[in-house]
Design an enzyme around this catalytic site. Sequence first.
Site, mmCIF file in Angstrom:
data_model
loop_
_atom_site.group_PDB
_atom_site.id
_atom_site.type_symbol
_atom_site.label_atom_id
_atom_site.label_comp_id
_atom_site.label_asym_id
_atom_site.label_seq_id
_atom_site.Cartn_x
_atom_site.Cartn_y
_atom_site.Cartn_z
ATOM 1 N N CYS A 378 -105.162 74.735 22.630
ATOM 2 C CA CYS A 378 -103.733 74.949 22.883
ATOM 3 C C CYS A 378 -103.493 75.375 24.333
ATOM 4 C CB CYS A 378 -103.178 75.936 21.870
ATOM 5 S SG CYS A 378 -101.428 75.683 21.594
ATOM 6 N N HIS A 513 -104.693 73.747 16.845
ATOM 7 C CA HIS A 513 -105.600 74.868 16.554
ATOM 8 C C HIS A 513 -106.550 74.502 15.410
ATOM 9 C CE1 HIS A 513 -103.633 78.131 18.876
ATOM 10 N NE2 HIS A 513 -102.551 77.399 18.711
ATOM 11 N N GLU A 515 -109.125 75.910 14.436
ATOM 12 C CA GLU A 515 -109.727 77.083 13.761
ATOM 13 C C GLU A 515 -109.054 77.419 12.431
ATOM 14 O OE1 GLU A 515 -107.950 77.122 16.544
ATOM 15 O OE2 GLU A 515 -106.864 78.995 16.879
HETATM 16 N N1 GLN Z 1 -97.986 79.260 25.450
HETATM 17 C C1 GLN Z 1 -98.287 77.909 25.169
HETATM 18 C C2 GLN Z 1 -97.116 77.184 24.509
HETATM 19 O O1 GLN Z 1 -96.241 77.795 23.970
HETATM 20 C C3 GLN Z 1 -99.559 77.777 24.333
HETATM 21 C C4 GLN Z 1 -99.419 78.352 22.961
HETATM 22 C C5 GLN Z 1 -100.739 78.513 22.255
HETATM 23 O O2 GLN Z 1 -101.790 78.558 22.878
HETATM 24 N N2 GLN Z 1 -100.702 78.679 20.948
HETATM 25 O O3 GLN Z 1 -97.065 75.987 24.502
#
Ligand code: GLN
Length: 543
Positions: A378, A513, A515
């Site tokens: 992410c 994600h 995970e």
């Molecule tokens: N801050 C980033 C976004 O909002 C990444 C978010 C994250 O890593 N879950 O896109």
Amino acid sequence: MSHYIFVTGGVVSALGKGVTSASLGAILEARGLKVGMMKLDPYLNIDPGTMSPYQHGEVFVTEDGTETDLDLGHYERFVNTTTGKNSNFTAGKIYENVIAKERKGDYLGGTVQVIPHVTDEIKKNITIGADGFDVTIIEVGGTVGDIESLPFLEAIRQMGIEENGFKVAYVHLTLVPYIKTSSEIKTKPTQHSVKELRSIGIQPDALVCRSEKPLPEEQRKKIALFTNVKEEAVISAQDANDVYEIPLILRDQGLDEIIVKKLQLNVKKPDLTDWENVLLAKNNSKSIVKIAMVGKYVDFRDSYISLSEALRHAGFKTQTKIQIEYVESEEIQKHGTNVLKEMNAILIPGGFGDRGIEGMVDSIQFARENKIPFLGICLGLQAAVIEFSRNNLNLLDANSTEFNPDTSAPVIALIKEWMNKDGSLESRDEDSDLGGSMRLGAQECMITNKTLARRVYQKSSVFERHRHRYEFNINFKEDLEQQGLIFSGHSKDGLVEIIELADHPWFFACQFHPEFTSSPRKGHPLFESFIQASVEYRRTKKE
Ligand code: GLN
């Protein structure tokens, strides 16, 4: 109609109520029951989505895109059912519903009160969440005695009466401290906690006593006597070496047997071979790797709990012992990347806000140039795009508009209009509410042939969960591709999901994600491949 098992906690928080509930779920599942899991949180936030990881640990994202308490992560790691929007609700959500009904006039002019209106709303939500399961384990957050827990405890007390005795069981988790100076085990806090619970009308059917050492017979008898709980139902849950031992420990003490008897369920004995195998794999590692997790909430381990568990699962699957080195990205920013020289792989987890971003960018450059296995998740993907754009496209100002709204090279930017899974359009801008305005939940990612991603997943499409607001800015795609960045995964509507590098042994970053879908029994192909790459890196470096 489901049977209900309510799990409450006493004395102090952080005794592992989530893991205990999840472990009980695992045993009951192994007895052939369809087990539902639910968490009630007494705080007033509508959901944990806007809470700081420092305050509340990780926000777990369910398949249907609900931002939930991290305990739901434990549930999904231990039990095979998938949780969702009906599996976690907070006092804030309950009150929001009650107030909305009041505004609509649903209470027909009545005075709206905690009892019965709030308690009815809680019971309604429990019944909806439990629908379709043989048994549902409902964990009540907080500790008995908290003011905010009271409406929840009152609601579950009422359910014990309304649902006929045999449909409801109560499990209470307490602490039995060991006092070093006098070498004594003390039962008084447990006595008090159960007294408190009984004073609001709940008689526990089983007590799970958390302690450093096994509970001696004499203390077990004493607790049973004072709390009106059967002696065999006073379970000694001493500190375990590994959370995945807990289903076995609770089974050995017969917790599941007490529960199925109380609920009058005629079911087979549990077969926990799966869990024995998990522990066997864990204790039979053939190699060891050091993985640097460079993030911003590293002081508080619960912030990345699904991620560190996913790495451990991959360790079980590849017979590798995983040593996670938590590195504060601001430290890298201040003192450079020297600490990373020792590492066999580098991982950048998700995160929000600009603190520590430059340290992440430097770590990625280090992994890229030194050909160290790299996994970005992410924010990790976003930082990898920033790094590559700055150093390979010479866009020195490249950034995400989250961190620099005025950047001349917005390689990561806010998508202003977004189509939800159901086809409805959602718009957001810099001023939108932070709560509930992200791209959330499981979405399909199409994987390009002949890429690392394809080798990892062995599939042309996968579903992975999202939680982010910003996206890769497609306008920079061609230029980056020419420099050797590979875009190997896309959503159906063309958003970038996975990037990798042409001239690197294992460099992979994803906007989702992974995970959240890893479990100790099933593992996850992406983490397994990452760990294999780090084992390989360590081996070749040594030679
Ligand atoms: N801050 C980033 C976004 O909002 C990444 C978010 C994250 O890593 N879950 O896109």
